[in-house]
Scaffold this motif. Structure first.
Motif, PDB file in Angstrom:
ATOM      1  N   LEU A   4       0.829  -1.203   0.000  1.00 23.49           N
ATOM      2  CA  LEU A   4       0.000   0.000   0.000  1.00 23.49           C
ATOM      3  C   LEU A   4       0.860   1.248   0.000  1.00 23.49           C
ATOM      4  CD1 LEU A   4      -2.817  -0.924   2.553  1.00 23.49           C
ATOM      5  CD2 LEU A   4      -3.000  -0.773   0.084  1.00 23.49           C
ATOM      6  N   LEU A   7       2.556   1.780  -3.446  1.00 23.07           N
ATOM      7  CA  LEU A   7       1.636   2.270  -4.463  1.00 23.07           C
ATOM      8  C   LEU A   7       1.191   3.696  -4.186  1.00 23.07           C
ATOM      9  CD1 LEU A   7      -0.458  -0.947  -5.073  1.00 23.07           C
ATOM     10  CD2 LEU A   7       1.042   0.182  -6.702  1.00 23.07           C
ATOM     11  N   PHE A   8       1.032   4.019  -2.897  1.00 20.05           N
ATOM     12  CA  PHE A   8       0.689   5.398  -2.534  1.00 20.05           C
ATOM     13  C   PHE A   8       1.798   6.345  -2.969  1.00 20.05           C
ATOM     14  CE2 PHE A   8       1.248   8.871   0.503  1.00 20.05           C
ATOM     15  CZ  PHE A   8       0.054   9.543   0.345  1.00 20.05           C
ATOM     16  N   CYS A  11       1.673   6.847  -6.686  1.00 22.17           N
ATOM     17  CA  CYS A  11       0.581   7.746  -7.084  1.00 22.17           C
ATOM     18  C   CYS A  11       0.932   9.196  -6.806  1.00 22.17           C
ATOM     19  CB  CYS A  11      -0.713   7.371  -6.340  1.00 22.17           C
ATOM     20  SG  CYS A  11      -1.384   5.778  -6.836  1.00 22.17           S
ATOM     21  N   GLU A 153      -7.739   9.709   3.119  1.00 20.15           N
ATOM     22  CA  GLU A 153      -7.811   9.300   1.709  1.00 20.15           C
ATOM     23  C   GLU A 153      -7.018  10.263   0.843  1.00 20.15           C
ATOM     24  OE1 GLU A 153     -11.610   7.735  -0.096  1.00 20.15           O
ATOM     25  OE2 GLU A 153     -12.444   8.613   1.723  1.00 20.15           O
ATOM     26  N   HIS A 155      -6.524  10.856  -3.410  1.00 21.52           N
ATOM     27  CA  HIS A 155      -6.810  10.488  -4.791  1.00 21.52           C
ATOM     28  C   HIS A 155      -6.050  11.424  -5.729  1.00 21.52           C
ATOM     29  CE1 HIS A 155     -10.164   8.357  -2.896  1.00 21.52           C
ATOM     30  NE2 HIS A 155     -10.227   7.632  -3.993  1.00 21.52           N
ATOM     31  N   ALA A 164      -6.389   7.220  -9.336  1.00 21.64           N
ATOM     32  CA  ALA A 164      -6.026   6.208  -8.349  1.00 21.64           C
ATOM     33  C   ALA A 164      -6.135   6.806  -6.957  1.00 21.64           C
ATOM     34  CB  ALA A 164      -4.606   5.700  -8.596  1.00 21.64           C
ATOM     35  N   VAL A 166      -5.794   5.918  -2.458  1.00 22.00           N
ATOM     36  CA  VAL A 166      -5.453   5.059  -1.334  1.00 22.00           C
ATOM     37  C   VAL A 166      -6.189   5.595  -0.107  1.00 22.00           C
ATOM     38  CG1 VAL A 166      -3.355   6.398  -0.815  1.00 22.00           C
ATOM     39  CG2 VAL A 166      -3.586   4.060   0.047  1.00 22.00           C
ATOM     40  N   GLN A 189      -6.921   0.448   1.885  1.00 21.83           N
ATOM     41  CA  GLN A 189      -7.333  -0.138   0.613  1.00 21.83           C
ATOM     42  C   GLN A 189      -6.886   0.763  -0.530  1.00 21.83           C
ATOM     43  OE1 GLN A 189     -11.885   1.396  -0.160  1.00 21.83           O
ATOM     44  NE2 GLN A 189     -11.642  -0.457   1.070  1.00 21.83           N
ATOM     45  N   LEU A 190      -6.799   0.168  -1.706  1.00 18.49           N
ATOM     46  CA  LEU A 190      -6.470   0.885  -2.938  1.00 18.49           C
ATOM     47  C   LEU A 190      -7.681   0.889  -3.858  1.00 18.49           C
ATOM     48  CD1 LEU A 190      -2.966  -0.674  -3.629  1.00 18.49           C
ATOM     49  CD2 LEU A 190      -3.407   1.666  -2.876  1.00 18.49           C
ATOM     50  N   ASN A 191      -7.866   2.000  -4.585  1.00 20.82           N
ATOM     51  CA  ASN A 191      -8.970   2.123  -5.525  1.00 20.82           C
ATOM     52  C   ASN A 191      -8.471   2.704  -6.844  1.00 20.82           C
ATOM     53  OD1 ASN A 191     -11.720   1.561  -4.019  1.00 20.82           O
ATOM     54  ND2 ASN A 191     -10.434   2.693  -2.588  1.00 20.82           N
TER      55      ASN A 191
END
Length: 275
Positions: A4, A7-8, A11, A153, A155, A164, A166, A189-191
């Protein structure tokens, strides 16, 4: 959690490869004109069958979600931010059984503080939200499930097509009714939301990993298609596989394919490129 975080970071650091997003002034003008009471998360009614067990009137179900938010102040609060109340209700309905009982209803109110961020050209490219949230199923005794958490959050527009996000949370006051909840829900979570055709065809993906060493997480891919002459009405095909879809059975694995009708939230449309 390492995945997580990685990936954050990706992003956050990845530079968008397109222009023509809303400027700071255009965004503020848009916020002044949109209704104070709006959709928060996607609203939907879907129904389907399991793939991890036999199909019957007891295992097929319907799931629906109602979600909205209320902007508390039309003018910005300090730090160029916005304050709002939010509420989401998700229900699992055994609609095909005799008398059609509800299996579970989850209630998720909260208060949130959102801030937009801009690139060097003063165009909006990301949104961060800090919130205080509660979630429960409104039941008592051994069927009671509830937890409280502070969530953050973030985005970001990754490309012209992809947004994307997190979401991470810090739970408190939850161990009495569900002490091992984090083993299945984890701490974030990832979206991902990919736009194939504007206002016509989208793909979404949610990923979540529990804290236990074996795989106890969830994945929820979706395909959204809009056959209507409207802005936000879609037919949705969803597959949920994993744990923590609802509170009452957060520790039970399920795999369900559902189809139905969805009203898509426009909460992150400000992050996409303008035509």
């Amino acid at each position: 959690m390492k995945i997580l975080f990685a990936l954050f970071t990706f992003c956050f650091l990845l530079k968008p490869v397109y222009a023509q997003r809303l400027t700071k002034e255009e965004l503020q003008d848009s916020v002044k004109t949109i209704p104070s009471f709006t959709i928060h998360k996607d609203n939907y009614f879907i129904t389907g069958v399991p793939t991890h067990t036999g199909i019957s009137k007891k295992t097929a179900d319907a799931k629906y979600q109602v979600s909205f938010k209320q902007l508390l102040f039309r003018k910005k609060v300090p730090q160029d931010s916005y304050l709002f109340l939010k509420y989401t209700q998700k229900a699992f309905w055994n609609i095909y059984e005799f008398s059609s009982p509800f299996e579970e209803i989850n209630f998720n109110p909260g208060i949130a503080y959102s801030k937009y961020f801009y690139d060097k050209d003063n165009r909006v490219n990301s949104l961060a939200t800090l919130a205080l949230e509660h979630e429960s199923n409104g039941r008592d005794s051994i069927y009671s499930r509830s937890w409280n958490f502070v969530s953050l959050e973030y985005h970001r527009a990754i490309s012209k097509k992809l947004v994307a996000g997190v979401k991470a949370w810090l739970p408190f006051y939850y161990k009495e009714s569900n002490p091992d909840l984090m083993d299945y829900s984890g701490y974030g979570q990832l979206n991902f939301d990919y736009e194939f055709i504007p206002n016509r065809l989208y793909a979404q993906l949610m990923l979540q990993k529990g804290l236990s060493l074996d795989w106890k997480g969830a994945a929820r891919p979706r395909i959204l298609y809009n056959p209507f002459n409207s802005v936000n009405q879609f037919i949705v095909l969803e597959w949920f596989t994993g744990y923590d879809e609802n509170l009452i059975e957060y520790d039970q694995y399920r795999s369900v394919i559902r189809i139905g009708f969805l009203l898509k939230s426009n909460e992150f449309d400000f992050l996409r490129a303008r035509k």
